[in-house]
Design an enzyme around this catalytic site. Structure first.
Site, short mmCIF file in Angstrom:
data_model
loop_
_atom_site.label_atom_id
_atom_site.label_comp_id
_atom_site.label_asym_id
_atom_site.label_seq_id
_atom_site.Cartn_x
_atom_site.Cartn_y
_atom_site.Cartn_z
N TYR A 172 -1.43 1.17 -5.51
CA TYR A 172 -1.10 0.62 -4.18
C TYR A 172 -2.09 -0.47 -3.80
CZ TYR A 172 -1.01 0.50 0.98
OH TYR A 172 -0.99 0.10 2.31
N LYS A 184 -1.59 -4.47 -3.15
CA LYS A 184 -1.91 -5.07 -1.84
C LYS A 184 -2.96 -6.18 -1.98
CE LYS A 184 0.48 -2.97 1.51
NZ LYS A 184 1.14 -3.61 2.66
N THR A 215 -4.79 -3.97 4.00
CA THR A 215 -5.21 -2.59 4.18
C THR A 215 -6.67 -2.36 3.80
OG1 THR A 215 -4.93 -0.38 3.23
CG2 THR A 215 -4.11 -2.18 1.90
N GLU A 222 -7.56 -0.04 2.10
CA GLU A 222 -7.56 0.45 0.72
C GLU A 222 -8.09 -0.62 -0.24
OE1 GLU A 222 -6.57 3.63 -0.75
OE2 GLU A 222 -7.03 4.13 1.32
#
Ligand code: NAP
Ligand code: F7E
Length: 365
Positions: free
Chosen positions: A154, A158, A130, A132
């Site tokens: 999160y 990840k 991601t 992110e």
């Protein structure tokens, strides 16, 4: 006869899983997906696929190694798309341990199952990484060489997933890749992500079913694409001659405020924004009514505010077109879908899966 491609999609009930399943069925794959037991049998996104001959569902949870080992051993996939995750950034602040278990260690469970089952030569693995990971960004726009700075539980989880994929590729020569996907949305996007929250609210406000929309940081910048275009790229990544990681993005950036402006414009409301920060408001220019307000409830302890992807590598090496669906097209298709959905609310019954058939086949227990 050519070898049958067998795909296993974890997270098949999610936005991306449902589109990817459709794509792979069209391509002639045998498609297997993992589902979780839920107190309500609600699989709206894949209801139209259930019962098709090459579509199969299995119970498994990324938090449960034995279920993962069991399903991979039974299906013996040629491609695994690991899309399952606790995918909501704000929720990861409330459930950090669960997020770490599923989004980080869950990836390891898949890789290790493939390795231990002796499938590493025959099975390719896609990991849903991601944008992110770039978090508190160190460079704009971001490409495959931009340093990571994860900025939520999160993203930290990840990041483990990203690195363990690279590690298994190097250590065991496994074909496993990261797709570093920037935000992608659709008519099937979960209703608590900002884009869908806005398109649903625009439709409800237009139809007199909601008075106001409360949002968090309106200045946050994202590179939003269309999920249906992005799942094509997941497949392309696994067809590439060698395992590599790719940034998937449109290369175009907009703010949450701009998304609101275009969504409301699509339903015939022109917004004007006044004020700043928590006092900012989105006002209907024609009536003077305040339709959007900022609420501290939707601010995150740390927020990622400047994501903008550079898809040059995916364009050059995979031949992928990042601009098939423009930002305006994306907003319009989501708003149009929600206008129809809201208009039919209460009239039509929710799409239900065929429970009787699944009870008979023993899939639902
Ligand atoms: P989504 O709609 O939230 O779907 C997530 C899927 O994961 C659902 O099928 C969910 O099942 C499943 N899941 C959650 N926890 C699980 C567990 N413990 N075991 C097994 N399955 C579990 O997410 P999405 O937008 O399709 O995203 C797909 C993947 O891409 C995710 O890994 C996400 O983190 C990543 N990603 C998304 C974006 C984006 O913009 N959409 C961008 C970059 C990366 P239930 O239906 O049972 O909850
Ligand atoms: O937030 C701001 C919020 O929740 C986008 C996931 O698919 O994409 C997604 O994560 C931005 C943030 O997506 C509200 O603060 C303002 O800056 O739609 P979102 P996300 O956090 O970018 C990435 C790539 C993933 O990997 C994730 O799985 O919008 N924002 N007001 C708001 N966000 C929400 N949800 N709700 C608001 O009211």
């Amino acid at each position: 006869m050519s070898k049958q491609n067998i795909a296993l999609i974890t997270g098949i009930t999610g936005q991306d899983g449902s589109y990817l399943a459709e794509l792979l069925l069209e391509k002639g794959y045998d498609v297997h997906g993992t589902i979780r037991r839920s107190s309500v049998d609600y699989r709206e996104r894949i209801a139209h696929l259930e019962g098709k001959p090459h579509f199969h569902l299995h119970y498994a949870d990324l938090g449960d190694s034995m279920s993962i080992l069991g399903v991979i051993s039974k299906v013996r996939p040629t491609e695994i798309y690991n899309l399952a995750a606790q995918s909501h950034v704000q929720v990861s602040f409330d459930s950090p341990e669960f997020t770490a278990d599923v989004d980080a260690v869950g990836v390891l469970r898949i890789l290790e199952a493939v390795r231990q089952l002796g499938l590493k030569e025959s099975c390719r693995i896609y990991q849903a990484s991601t944008s992110e990971l770039y978090g508190k960004v160190e460079e704009v726009p971001q490409n495959e060489n931009t340093p990571f700075h994860p900025y939520s539980p999160y993203a930290v989880a990840k990041q483990y997933g990203y690195w363990i994929v690279k590690e298994y590729r190097d250590a065991y020569n496994m074909y496993c890749c990261n797709g570093i996907l920037f935000n992608h949305e659709s008519e099937r996007r979960g209703e608590t992500f900002v884009t869908r929250k806005i398109t649903l609210a625009a439709a409800r406000i237009k139809q007199g079913k909601q008075k106001k929309l409360f949002l968090g940081n309106l200045g946050s910048l994202r590179d939003w694409g269309y999920a249906k275009d992005y799942v094509e790229c997941m497949w392309l990544i696994l067809q590439h001659d060698k395992p590599e990681d790719f940034v998937i993005a449109t290369g175009v950036q907009h703010s949450v405020r701009e998304f609101c402006y275009h969504a409301f414009k699509r339903v015939g409301i022109e917004l004007e924004f006044q004020g700043e920060g928590i006092s900012e408001k989105g006002i209907d220019k024609a009536t003077g009514n305040v339709l959007i307000e900022v609420s501290a409830d939707f601010y995150r302890p740390t927020d990622v505010v400047n994501l903008w992807g550079d898809p040059t590598k995916a364009k050059a090496k995979l031949g992928w077109n990042p601009n098939k669906t423009t930002f305006e097209d994306l907003v319009n298709l989501m708003v149009d879908s929600d206008m129809a959905k809201v208009a039919s609310e209460g009239a039509a019954e929710k799409v239900r899966t065929n429970l009787a058939e699944y009870l008979e086949k023993g899939i639902v227990k």
